[in-house]
Design a protein around this motif. Structure first.
Motif, mmCIF file in Angstrom:
data_model
loop_
_atom_site.group_PDB
_atom_site.id
_atom_site.type_symbol
_atom_site.label_atom_id
_atom_site.label_comp_id
_atom_site.label_asym_id
_atom_site.label_seq_id
_atom_site.Cartn_x
_atom_site.Cartn_y
_atom_site.Cartn_z
ATOM 1 N N TRP A 190 18.211 -5.547 -7.012
ATOM 2 C CA TRP A 190 17.615 -4.691 -8.226
ATOM 3 C C TRP A 190 19.003 -3.917 -8.891
ATOM 4 C CZ3 TRP A 190 17.938 0.625 -8.309
ATOM 5 C CH2 TRP A 190 17.907 1.337 -7.105
ATOM 6 N N LEU A 230 16.642 11.667 -8.281
ATOM 7 C CA LEU A 230 15.546 11.634 -9.320
ATOM 8 C C LEU A 230 15.302 13.047 -9.646
ATOM 9 C CD1 LEU A 230 13.329 9.520 -6.488
ATOM 10 C CD2 LEU A 230 14.817 8.518 -8.670
ATOM 11 N N LEU A 264 0.712 -1.185 0.105
ATOM 12 C CA LEU A 264 -0.006 0.020 0.145
ATOM 13 C C LEU A 264 0.826 1.362 -0.076
ATOM 14 C CD1 LEU A 264 0.165 0.768 3.408
ATOM 15 C CD2 LEU A 264 -1.741 -0.755 3.471
HETATM 16 C C1 HEM Z 1 10.211 -1.958 -5.353
HETATM 17 C C2 HEM Z 1 12.837 2.015 -6.458
HETATM 18 C C3 HEM Z 1 9.402 4.892 -4.213
HETATM 19 C C4 HEM Z 1 6.876 1.040 -3.537
HETATM 20 C C5 HEM Z 1 11.204 -1.094 -5.957
HETATM 21 C C6 HEM Z 1 12.408 -1.296 -6.636
HETATM 22 C C7 HEM Z 1 13.062 -0.322 -7.036
HETATM 23 C C8 HEM Z 1 12.468 0.918 -6.473
HETATM 24 C C9 HEM Z 1 14.280 -0.033 -7.839
HETATM 25 C C10 HEM Z 1 12.609 -2.822 -7.261
HETATM 26 C C11 HEM Z 1 12.097 -3.014 -8.449
HETATM 27 C C12 HEM Z 1 12.666 -4.317 -9.130
HETATM 28 O O1 HEM Z 1 12.202 -5.446 -8.753
HETATM 29 O O2 HEM Z 1 13.392 -4.276 -9.863
HETATM 30 C C13 HEM Z 1 12.037 3.369 -5.881
HETATM 31 C C14 HEM Z 1 12.716 4.615 -5.933
HETATM 32 C C15 HEM Z 1 11.556 5.241 -5.415
HETATM 33 C C16 HEM Z 1 10.590 4.501 -4.787
HETATM 34 C C17 HEM Z 1 14.007 4.940 -6.395
HETATM 35 C C18 HEM Z 1 11.637 6.836 -5.125
HETATM 36 C C19 HEM Z 1 10.922 7.816 -6.083
HETATM 37 C C20 HEM Z 1 8.565 4.069 -3.913
HETATM 38 C C21 HEM Z 1 7.440 4.408 -3.264
HETATM 39 C C22 HEM Z 1 6.529 3.433 -2.954
HETATM 40 C C23 HEM Z 1 7.211 2.183 -3.503
HETATM 41 C C24 HEM Z 1 7.077 5.786 -2.975
HETATM 42 C C25 HEM Z 1 5.396 3.457 -2.420
HETATM 43 C C26 HEM Z 1 4.332 2.568 -2.514
HETATM 44 C C27 HEM Z 1 7.668 -0.004 -3.984
HETATM 45 C C28 HEM Z 1 7.179 -1.332 -3.572
HETATM 46 C C29 HEM Z 1 8.221 -2.301 -4.106
HETATM 47 C C30 HEM Z 1 9.202 -1.406 -4.874
HETATM 48 C C31 HEM Z 1 5.834 -2.012 -3.053
HETATM 49 C C32 HEM Z 1 8.315 -3.744 -3.996
HETATM 50 C C33 HEM Z 1 9.179 -3.998 -3.041
HETATM 51 C C34 HEM Z 1 9.283 -5.597 -2.456
HETATM 52 O O3 HEM Z 1 8.221 -6.163 -2.597
HETATM 53 O O4 HEM Z 1 10.174 -6.065 -1.921
HETATM 54 N N1 HEM Z 1 11.407 0.473 -5.744
HETATM 55 N N2 HEM Z 1 10.849 3.228 -5.406
HETATM 56 N N3 HEM Z 1 8.405 2.886 -4.019
HETATM 57 N N4 HEM Z 1 8.816 -0.241 -4.416
HETATM 58 FE FE1 HEM Z 1 9.893 1.591 -4.976
#
Ligand code: HEM
Length: 343
Positions: free
Chosen positions: A179, A159, A38
């Motif tokens: 990642w 970013l 969420l």
């Molecule tokens: C996963 C980067 C912000 C939610 C990821 C991944 C990256 C990343 C690189 C891994 C994707 C992959 O599998 O290749 C970022 C960056 C952010 C950011 C640079 C800054 C703007 C957010 C925000 C949320 C979010 C604000 C809010 C909901 C998620 C979720 C996952 C994820 C739910 C899956 C994580 C897991 O299950 O382990 N993010 N993210 N991200 N991100 Fe972000």
């Protein structure tokens, strides 16, 4: 506050462990007995004393060892740190944010003296004493982002905001949960989140992006994310999968307590003043199951979260190989008591 820094490793003999004080301040991420994606974003305001959110940038007993591990990763693979040319102003913004915060909150360890653009930075734990001119890259031994983030725990992405989106145009990423910065560099918010299951359909990313586009200077936000890692290994990157992927096959009922770690990311976002970029920090905390079950309520709750985790999320996080063995082990620490929401 003087922090007793530990000598320990995150590879080979894996001597990393948490002191009792570090266990007590571990950012346990579950406020209920189940987990679903969420938009869990809150203001990054100071938390209670001796918690991981007491200060905007958290430095702990693992600082010196983590910085040594980062240096090893960068030596083997310089592409873990990359920055597109238009991000240089954001790099200076980041340097300012980290140096001012570290010096303000950990004066025993870091000192920053500013005389206009002439800055003097002292980092005692790493033995660094540097005079440089803010804004002039030639006066530092490394580009500003790399210079300062080799001295600060956590990964960092810078970013750029344009065309109603956020673009990953710079970063240093050496402690990531599978990642790759090299792969994601130049992608936008929706693109780099492409592999995540369920969350796109739930509208999580559309809402989170809208929120972040309006992030205000001086009002940082944070969220927690989590996964699991075998052995206390910081560098679980796709680039290195051949080194650590095999660890998952070595989990047995006898070694769960020692090998299986909960890995929590305290992620914070700041709007930067000169560049209007956003910095996204990913501060990683590891705790082995033996340490986690010293806190009864964590053991009970984590057992239930893991047991009931949707298969798509477990698969994406890479837990399938050792999930059931860990659930069976944790079941012994779950007395069946009812819990109420909250940490
Ligand atoms: C996963 C980067 C912000 C939610 C990821 C991944 C990256 C990343 C690189 C891994 C994707 C992959 O599998 O290749 C970022 C960056 C952010 C950011 C640079 C800054 C703007 C957010 C925000 C949320 C979010 C604000 C809010 C909901 C998620 C979720 C996952 C994820 C739910 C899956 C994580 C897991 O299950 O382990 N993010 N993210 N991200 N991100 Fe972000």
């Amino acid at each position: 506050m003087t922090i007793p820094f530990k000598t320990e490793t995150f590879r080979d003999d894996f001597t990393f462990s948490n002191s009792p004080a570090a266990i007590r301040r571990f950012p346990f991420p579950f406020d209920r007995d189940a987990y679903m994606y969420l938009v869990n974003i809150e203001q990054h305001v100071p938390g209670p004393v001796q918690t991981t959110t007491e200060f905007p940038i958290d430095i702990d007993e693992h600082y010196v060892a983590e910085m040594a591990d980062r240096a090893l990763v960068l030596k083997a693979d310089p592409l873990r740190c990359q920055s597109l040319p238009h991000m240089i102003t954001a790099e200076w913004d980041l340097l300012e944010l980290l140096m001012t915060s570290m010096a303000q909150h950990y004066p025993d360890h870091f000192t920053l003296t500013r005389d206009g653009d002439r800055w003097h930075w002292i980092n005692r734990p790493l033995g660094i004493d540097e005079h440089f001119t803010f804004g002039e890259a030639a006066t530092l031994p490394l580009p500003p982002m790399e210079y300062v983030t080799r001295q600060c725990q956590g990964d960092f992405c810078l970013l750029d905001q344009r065309d109603d989106n956020l673009w990953m145009d710079a970063g240093i990423v050496t402690t990531q949960a599978d990642w790759s910065l090299d792969f994601d560099l130049g992608m936008n918010f929706i693109e780099w989140h492409g592999p995540v299951p369920l969350a796109h359909d739930l509208g999580v990313f559309d809402r989170a992006l809208k929120f972040l586009m309006n992030l205000q200077q001086g009002r940082p936000v944070r969220r927690l994310n989590w996964t699991m890692t075998i052995n206390p290994r910081l560098d679980t990157s796709p680039e290195n999968y051949h080194v650590w992927g095999i660890d998952k096959a070595g989990v047995t009922p006898e070694n769960v307590g020692d090998k299986v770690h909960l890995r929590v990311e305290l992620q914070a976002l700041w709007r930067l003043p000169r560049s209007n970029a956003i910095v996204f920090s990913i501060r990683c905390y590891l705790i082995k199951m033996d340490e986690l079950v010293t806190q009864k309520k964590w053991a009970r709750r984590f057992h239930r979260v893991l047991r009931d985790l949707p298969e798509a999320i477990a698969g994406y996080k890479g837990l399938s190989r050792f999930r059931q063995t860990t659930i069976d082990w944790l079941a012994r620490h779950d007395d069946g008591a009812e819990t109420s929401p909250g940490f």
